[in-house]
Design a protein around this motif. Structure first.
Motif, mmCIF file in Angstrom:
data_model
loop_
_atom_site.group_PDB
_atom_site.id
_atom_site.type_symbol
_atom_site.label_atom_id
_atom_site.label_comp_id
_atom_site.label_asym_id
_atom_site.label_seq_id
_atom_site.Cartn_x
_atom_site.Cartn_y
_atom_site.Cartn_z
ATOM 1 N N TYR A 74 9.258 -11.369 0.723
ATOM 2 C CA TYR A 74 9.128 -10.589 0.049
ATOM 3 C C TYR A 74 7.706 -10.631 -1.317
ATOM 4 O O TYR A 74 7.420 -10.147 -1.812
ATOM 5 N N LYS A 75 8.125 -12.175 -1.516
ATOM 6 C CA LYS A 75 6.825 -12.403 -2.341
ATOM 7 C C LYS A 75 5.177 -12.405 -1.997
ATOM 8 O O LYS A 75 4.730 -11.944 -3.272
ATOM 9 N N LEU A 76 5.565 -12.220 -0.770
ATOM 10 C CA LEU A 76 3.859 -12.553 -0.275
ATOM 11 C C LEU A 76 3.741 -10.565 -0.316
ATOM 12 O O LEU A 76 2.776 -10.280 -0.853
ATOM 13 N N ARG A 77 4.474 -10.168 -0.121
ATOM 14 C CA ARG A 77 4.719 -8.013 -0.365
ATOM 15 C C ARG A 77 4.862 -8.166 -1.979
ATOM 16 O O ARG A 77 3.029 -7.402 -1.917
ATOM 17 N N VAL A 78 4.744 -8.412 -2.296
ATOM 18 C CA VAL A 78 4.352 -8.548 -4.563
ATOM 19 C C VAL A 78 2.851 -8.601 -4.741
ATOM 20 O O VAL A 78 2.606 -8.039 -5.160
ATOM 21 N N LEU A 79 2.860 -10.027 -3.278
ATOM 22 C CA LEU A 79 1.510 -10.452 -3.720
ATOM 23 C C LEU A 79 0.494 -9.165 -3.614
ATOM 24 O O LEU A 79 -0.379 -8.932 -4.397
ATOM 25 N N THR A 80 0.189 -8.774 -1.953
ATOM 26 C CA THR A 80 -0.476 -8.184 -1.974
ATOM 27 C C THR A 80 -0.284 -6.116 -2.442
ATOM 28 O O THR A 80 -1.925 -6.010 -2.207
ATOM 29 N N ILE A 81 0.987 -6.156 -2.987
ATOM 30 C CA ILE A 81 0.771 -4.726 -3.838
ATOM 31 C C ILE A 81 0.118 -5.258 -4.901
ATOM 32 O O ILE A 81 -1.278 -4.077 -5.410
ATOM 33 N N ILE A 82 0.265 -6.292 -5.226
ATOM 34 C CA ILE A 82 -0.546 -6.450 -6.725
ATOM 35 C C ILE A 82 -2.479 -6.478 -5.791
ATOM 36 O O ILE A 82 -2.962 -5.608 -7.162
ATOM 37 N N PHE A 83 -2.811 -7.347 -5.003
ATOM 38 C CA PHE A 83 -3.740 -7.435 -4.521
ATOM 39 C C PHE A 83 -4.179 -5.276 -4.474
ATOM 40 O O PHE A 83 -5.710 -4.732 -4.529
ATOM 41 N N GLY A 84 -4.162 -4.705 -4.204
ATOM 42 C CA GLY A 84 -4.129 -3.367 -3.115
ATOM 43 C C GLY A 84 -4.357 -2.518 -5.086
ATOM 44 O O GLY A 84 -5.351 -1.731 -4.340
ATOM 45 N N SER A 85 -3.282 -2.884 -5.375
ATOM 46 C CA SER A 85 -3.470 -2.057 -6.963
ATOM 47 C C SER A 85 -4.949 -2.228 -7.393
ATOM 48 O O SER A 85 -5.253 -1.301 -8.282
ATOM 49 N N ILE A 86 -5.585 -3.582 -7.301
ATOM 50 C CA ILE A 86 -7.009 -3.937 -8.196
ATOM 51 C C ILE A 86 -7.873 -3.703 -7.214
ATOM 52 O O ILE A 86 -9.165 -2.910 -7.557
ATOM 53 N N ASN A 87 -7.800 -3.396 -5.057
ATOM 54 C CA ASN A 87 -8.650 -2.558 -5.193
ATOM 55 C C ASN A 87 -8.838 -0.995 -5.374
ATOM 56 O O ASN A 87 -9.669 -0.960 -5.229
#
Length: 135
Positions: A74-87
């Protein structure tokens, strides 16, 4: 040089984040790649080496980010959401700059906003941002 706040871009970013969070809450997925990245990151944290990982940077980043916390999917998914938003923000800046270089300055703002909106609302990128794998 004073920077103005681009409310259109903030709105697009907000829409993108809301769509990614909605997908995070409603869809429960566990891709194999994400589990492999977690295993490699845990191995690094335990003092091990890279076990034939095809990517070395992303598991190392995970190991550093989760040094004080347990790595969960779950934490990994939140992290990739943050990276995706920065993208979304990076894509806007890049596309605007490239259009200006190509001599399309008059429409670069609108085209970049539209391209960022497509990236923010794309089903593929939303699913990928929630998969827990690298971008």
């Amino acid at each position: 040089m004073k920077h103005q706040i681009n409310y259109n871009l903030l709105g697009i970013l907000f829409i993108g984040i809301i769509m990614r969070i909605y997908y995070l809450v409603t869809v429960d997925i566990i891709p194999v790649d994400a589990l492999q990245f977690i295993a490699v990151a845990e191995s690094i944290q335990d003092g091990g080496t890279y076990p034939n990982a095809r990517e070395i940077g992303y598991p190392l980043l995970l190991a550093i980010l989760f040094i004080f916390n347990e790595i969960t999917f779950y934490k990994l998914r939140v992290l990739t959401i943050i990276f995706g938003s920065i993208n979304i923000l990076l894509f806007y800046r890049f596309s605007k700059k490239m259009l200006q270089v190509w001599g399309i300055e008059t429409k670069s703002e609108r085209i970049s906003l539209f391209a960022s909106f497509l990236l923010a609302t794309s089903k593929f990128t939303i699913q990928f941002d929630n998969s827990g794998v690298r971008e």
